[in-house]
Design a protein around this motif. Structure first.
Motif, PDB file in Angstrom:
ATOM      1  N   VAL A 416       0.836  -1.198   0.000  1.00  0.00           N
ATOM      2  CA  VAL A 416       0.000   0.000   0.000  1.00  0.00           C
ATOM      3  C   VAL A 416       0.879   1.259   0.000  1.00  0.00           C
ATOM      4  CG1 VAL A 416      -1.671   1.322   1.344  1.00  0.00           C
ATOM      5  CG2 VAL A 416      -1.940  -1.164   1.092  1.00  0.00           C
ATOM      6  N   PHE A 417       1.951   1.248   0.780  1.00  0.00           N
ATOM      7  CA  PHE A 417       2.836   2.416   0.861  1.00  0.00           C
ATOM      8  C   PHE A 417       3.461   2.721  -0.495  1.00  0.00           C
ATOM      9  CE2 PHE A 417       5.481   5.467   2.984  1.00  0.00           C
ATOM     10  CZ  PHE A 417       6.685   5.432   2.313  1.00  0.00           C
ATOM     11  N   GLU A 418       3.884   1.644  -1.197  1.00  0.00           N
ATOM     12  CA  GLU A 418       4.504   1.866  -2.497  1.00  0.00           C
ATOM     13  C   GLU A 418       3.510   2.373  -3.527  1.00  0.00           C
ATOM     14  OE1 GLU A 418       6.269  -1.822  -3.429  1.00  0.00           O
ATOM     15  OE2 GLU A 418       7.979  -1.588  -2.046  1.00  0.00           O
ATOM     16  N   SER A 419       2.201   2.109  -3.309  1.00  0.00           N
ATOM     17  CA  SER A 419       1.188   2.559  -4.266  1.00  0.00           C
ATOM     18  C   SER A 419       0.689   3.978  -3.984  1.00  0.00           C
ATOM     19  CB  SER A 419      -0.002   1.591  -4.263  1.00  0.00           C
ATOM     20  OG  SER A 419      -0.664   1.629  -2.997  1.00  0.00           O
ATOM     21  N   LEU A 420       1.079   4.542  -2.846  1.00  0.00           N
ATOM     22  CA  LEU A 420       0.617   5.883  -2.493  1.00  0.00           C
ATOM     23  C   LEU A 420       1.328   6.937  -3.353  1.00  0.00           C
ATOM     24  CD1 LEU A 420       0.619   5.664   1.421  1.00  0.00           C
ATOM     25  CD2 LEU A 420      -1.375   5.638  -0.093  1.00  0.00           C
ATOM     26  N   PRO A 421       0.688   8.111  -3.519  1.00  0.00           N
ATOM     27  CA  PRO A 421       1.358   9.215  -4.199  1.00  0.00           C
ATOM     28  C   PRO A 421       2.609   9.640  -3.418  1.00  0.00           C
ATOM     29  CG  PRO A 421      -0.990   9.628  -4.057  1.00  0.00           C
ATOM     30  CD  PRO A 421      -0.732   8.428  -3.215  1.00  0.00           C
ATOM     31  N   GLU A 422       3.535  10.294  -4.113  1.00  0.00           N
ATOM     32  CA  GLU A 422       4.802  10.661  -3.502  1.00  0.00           C
ATOM     33  C   GLU A 422       4.620  11.612  -2.328  1.00  0.00           C
ATOM     34  OE1 GLU A 422       9.136  12.601  -4.829  1.00  0.00           O
ATOM     35  OE2 GLU A 422       7.528  12.282  -6.301  1.00  0.00           O
ATOM     36  N   SER A 423       3.653  12.528  -2.428  1.00  0.00           N
ATOM     37  CA  SER A 423       3.425  13.475  -1.330  1.00  0.00           C
ATOM     38  C   SER A 423       2.964  12.771  -0.065  1.00  0.00           C
ATOM     39  CB  SER A 423       2.396  14.523  -1.747  1.00  0.00           C
ATOM     40  OG  SER A 423       1.172  13.907  -2.114  1.00  0.00           O
ATOM     41  N   MET A 424       2.126  11.723  -0.218  1.00  0.00           N
ATOM     42  CA  MET A 424       1.673  10.970   0.957  1.00  0.00           C
ATOM     43  C   MET A 424       2.802  10.123   1.522  1.00  0.00           C
ATOM     44  SD  MET A 424      -2.222   9.810   0.002  1.00  0.00           S
ATOM     45  CE  MET A 424      -2.476   9.154   1.635  1.00  0.00           C
ATOM     46  N   GLN A 425       3.663   9.605   0.660  1.00  0.00           N
ATOM     47  CA  GLN A 425       4.800   8.837   1.152  1.00  0.00           C
ATOM     48  C   GLN A 425       5.726   9.703   2.000  1.00  0.00           C
ATOM     49  OE1 GLN A 425       6.836   6.846  -2.043  1.00  0.00           O
ATOM     50  NE2 GLN A 425       5.027   5.651  -2.686  1.00  0.00           N
ATOM     51  N   GLU A 426       5.989  10.951   1.519  1.00  0.00           N
ATOM     52  CA  GLU A 426       6.834  11.855   2.297  1.00  0.00           C
ATOM     53  C   GLU A 426       6.213  12.211   3.635  1.00  0.00           C
ATOM     54  OE1 GLU A 426       8.834  14.156  -1.556  1.00  0.00           O
ATOM     55  OE2 GLU A 426       7.511  15.224  -0.175  1.00  0.00           O
ATOM     56  N   ALA A 427       4.882  12.348   3.665  1.00  0.00           N
ATOM     57  CA  ALA A 427       4.196  12.664   4.918  1.00  0.00           C
ATOM     58  C   ALA A 427       4.322  11.522   5.915  1.00  0.00           C
ATOM     59  CB  ALA A 427       2.730  12.978   4.646  1.00  0.00           C
ATOM     60  N   PHE A 428       4.174  10.262   5.458  1.00  0.00           N
ATOM     61  CA  PHE A 428       4.313   9.120   6.361  1.00  0.00           C
ATOM     62  C   PHE A 428       5.758   8.968   6.833  1.00  0.00           C
ATOM     63  CE2 PHE A 428       0.366   7.056   6.968  1.00  0.00           C
ATOM     64  CZ  PHE A 428      -0.419   7.299   5.861  1.00  0.00           C
ATOM     65  N   GLU A 429       6.735   9.260   5.959  1.00  0.00           N
ATOM     66  CA  GLU A 429       8.132   9.111   6.353  1.00  0.00           C
ATOM     67  C   GLU A 429       8.532  10.174   7.381  1.00  0.00           C
ATOM     68  OE1 GLU A 429      10.271   9.328   2.723  1.00  0.00           O
ATOM     69  OE2 GLU A 429      10.023   7.194   2.232  1.00  0.00           O
ATOM     70  N   SER A 430       8.044  11.383   7.237  1.00  0.00           N
ATOM     71  CA  SER A 430       8.369  12.447   8.190  1.00  0.00           C
ATOM     72  C   SER A 430       7.489  12.433   9.422  1.00  0.00           C
ATOM     73  CB  SER A 430       8.245  13.809   7.498  1.00  0.00           C
ATOM     74  OG  SER A 430       6.914  14.035   7.059  1.00  0.00           O
ATOM     75  N   ARG A 431       6.382  11.628   9.370  1.00  0.00           N
ATOM     76  CA  ARG A 431       5.443  11.545  10.502  1.00  0.00           C
ATOM     77  C   ARG A 431       4.863  12.904  10.857  1.00  0.00           C
ATOM     78  NH1 ARG A 431       8.045   7.159  14.755  1.00  0.00           N
ATOM     79  NH2 ARG A 431       8.390   5.494  13.234  1.00  0.00           N
ATOM     80  N   GLN A 432       4.562  13.673   9.859  1.00  0.00           N
ATOM     81  CA  GLN A 432       3.962  14.993  10.072  1.00  0.00           C
ATOM     82  C   GLN A 432       2.534  14.982   9.538  1.00  0.00           C
ATOM     83  OE1 GLN A 432       6.344  18.176   8.517  1.00  0.00           O
ATOM     84  NE2 GLN A 432       8.218  17.521   9.590  1.00  0.00           N
ATOM     85  N   LYS A 433       1.613  15.164  10.462  1.00  0.00           N
ATOM     86  CA  LYS A 433       0.196  15.115  10.115  1.00  0.00           C
ATOM     87  C   LYS A 433      -0.182  16.259   9.175  1.00  0.00           C
ATOM     88  CE  LYS A 433      -4.368  14.904  12.305  1.00  0.00           C
ATOM     89  NZ  LYS A 433      -5.094  14.970  13.594  1.00  0.00           N
ATOM     90  N   GLU A 434       0.469  17.425   9.359  1.00  0.00           N
ATOM     91  CA  GLU A 434       0.144  18.578   8.514  1.00  0.00           C
ATOM     92  C   GLU A 434       0.458  18.297   7.045  1.00  0.00           C
ATOM     93  OE1 GLU A 434       0.779  19.692  12.637  1.00  0.00           O
ATOM     94  OE2 GLU A 434       2.031  18.663  11.158  1.00  0.00           O
ATOM     95  N   LYS A 435       1.593  17.621   6.790  1.00  0.00           N
ATOM     96  CA  LYS A 435       1.940  17.283   5.406  1.00  0.00           C
ATOM     97  C   LYS A 435       0.929  16.310   4.807  1.00  0.00           C
ATOM     98  CE  LYS A 435       6.904  18.064   5.149  1.00  0.00           C
ATOM     99  NZ  LYS A 435       8.213  17.455   4.805  1.00  0.00           N
TER     100      LYS A 435
END
Length: 463
Positions: A416-435
């Motif tokens: 699922v993570f690999e199928s997400l858009p790049e912006s959502m992947q960056e948000a999950f990697e940084s653990r920032q809810k705002e992103k």
């Protein structure tokens, strides 16, 4: 024995009576009981100014009348002189001419009388003139001198003397010469032949062509010279400290070269010894780098629990700072106020004021030490949290078996993570809810709902 005073002339005393009639607008003794004092002063001043203006206008008018009268008097006098000269040669003057002369004489007399009356009025004004702050004196010459170096400061903000431009150039030249000298000495130690060795080599080559007896004599002589000639050692001069060069040092270079001198000064308890040490090492200790070193040393001692040592270092630091401030106020070099400063410390009142400043400085050091400790602990805790988070994130999810990493909806979080858009992947990697919220707002609602449902089913997002 008698003295003849008949030929002794006494000098005329100075007449001070002209100062007896001074008018003061703010005379405290002349105040109306029913009028405010300030208002009364302003009214008296205004009345005086108006009276002086009227008198000045009257004087100008009188002077103009007298100038016209004097001009007419000159004309009449000239006419009468011509008439008297012509009358001496001719006695047949008509009655009309006689009447004109009498009329001119009468006019001349009237003009002179008017001038005398006007002059008496001017003398009256001058005699009864009241002196005040505006007419007691006047400016004869006015001059303004501007110092071209007024904008230049000889001291730093903390009070330490700044080196002059020519001193900086001289220090740079001295440093360059010292470096050149060290290079020459290094070359000598590296095997560059000296004058004695070169001469011996030349003599050796010359004597090889002589007879064996001469060679023997030369060998013995050379051996004797080699054994008896001592090695020339240049005397090492004592190190001279250039205060300009010291002031130009960086803090790192200063601590490497002169830390031991500052440490020795920090350990001195006696004021007399402190004065003598400053007189000897003032070029080092009366520098801004030395003041910074003392400040940091006192803070470090307090943080390490050496409270008594900190108090002594704080006092020594305040001695240096107070000398610098005194030098700045007197516009003198700090080295020239060492003795005056310690002379002031002999006064109990001044010494008590100095120690009060030391106690205030110690309190600030104590407060700053607590704050610094808290900052260090907070920094350590933050680094520990970052290291812990990195350790947790170091787990490779791909190494977990598929059955164990499946989410509550039965979806593989890695897939699922690999199928997400790049912006959502960056948000999950940084653990920032705002992103993550920003990434969802940037896509259509249906697409956002689709990706979020898959994240929930895979366990990437806890609903």
């Amino acid at each position: 024995f008698t003295v003849d005073n008949s030929n002794i002339k006494m000098s005329k005393p100075f007449d001070y009576s002209k100062w007896d009639n001074i008018e003061l607008s703010d005379d405290e003794d002349d105040v109306h009981p029913n009028i405010d004092r300030e208002s009364w002063f302003r009214m008296k001043h205004r009345s005086r100014v108006e009276r002086e203006d009227r008198e000045e206008a009257d004087k100008n008018k009188i002077n103009e009348e007298m100038a016209k009268a004097n001009l007419r008097i000159k004309e009449i006098s000239k006419i009468l002189s011509k008439a008297s000269s012509s009358a001496g040669g001719d006695d047949s003057d008509s009655d009309d001419d006689l009447e004109d002369i009498e009329g001119l004489q009468a006019e001349l007399k009237a003009l002179q009388s008017a001038n005398d009356a006007n002059q008496a009025k001017l003398d009256h004004y001058e005699k009864n003139k009241k002196w005040n702050v505006d007419n007691l004196c006047h400016v004869v010459e006015e001059r303004t001198i501007v110092n071209q170096n007024v904008g230049e400061s000889k001291f730093s903000d903390t009070g330490f003397a700044l080196p002059k431009e020519e001193e900086v150039v001289a220090a740079a030249a001295a440093t360059s010469a010292e470096e050149d000298k060290k290079k020459v000495e290094a070359n000598d130690e590296g095997g560059v032949p000296s004058k004695e060795l070169s001469a011996a080599t030349i003599a050796d080559k010359t004597n090889t062509t002589t007879k064996s007896s001469s060679a023997a004599v030369k060998e013995s002589t050379t051996t004797a010279i080699t054994k008896t000639t001592p090695k020339l050692v240049q005397p090492q001069p004592t190190e001279t400290i250039n205060s300009v060069a010291v002031s130009m040092m960086t803090y790192h270079d200063f601590t490497e070269k002169y830390a031991d001198v500052v440490e020795e000064f920090m350990a001195i308890e006696s004021l007399e010894r402190s004065k003598n040490f400053l007189l000897q090492k003032g070029d080092i200790l009366l520098q801004e780098n030395a003041s910074s070193y003392l400040l940091l040393a006192s803070l470090e001692d307090e943080m390490n629990g050496f409270h008594e040592k900190m108090k002594l270092v704080a006092r020594q630091s305040q001695i240096v700072s107070n000398i610098a401030e005194l030098a700045k106020s007197l516009q003198r070099h700090p080295g020239n106020v060492i003795v005056p400063f310690f002379t002031r410390m002999e006064d109990p009142q001044l010494y008590a004021g100095f120690m009060e400043g030391v106690h205030q400085f110690i309190k600030r050091i104590e407060v700053r030490a607590v704050q610094k400790k808290a900052e260090i602990e907070e920094e350590r805790a933050r680094e520990a949290r970052e290291k812990g988070a990195e350790a947790e994130d170091a787990v490779d999810i791909s190494e977990i078996p598929l059955e164990q990493r499946l989410g509550p909806g039965g979806l593989d979080p890695l897939e699922v993570f690999e199928s997400l858009p790049e912006s959502m992947q960056e948000a999950f990697e940084s653990r920032q809810k705002e992103k993550l919220e920003e990434a969802l707002r940037s896509m259509p609602v249906e697409q956002a709902e689709y990706h979020m449902k898959r994240c929930i089913d895979s366990g990437l997002w806890n609903a």
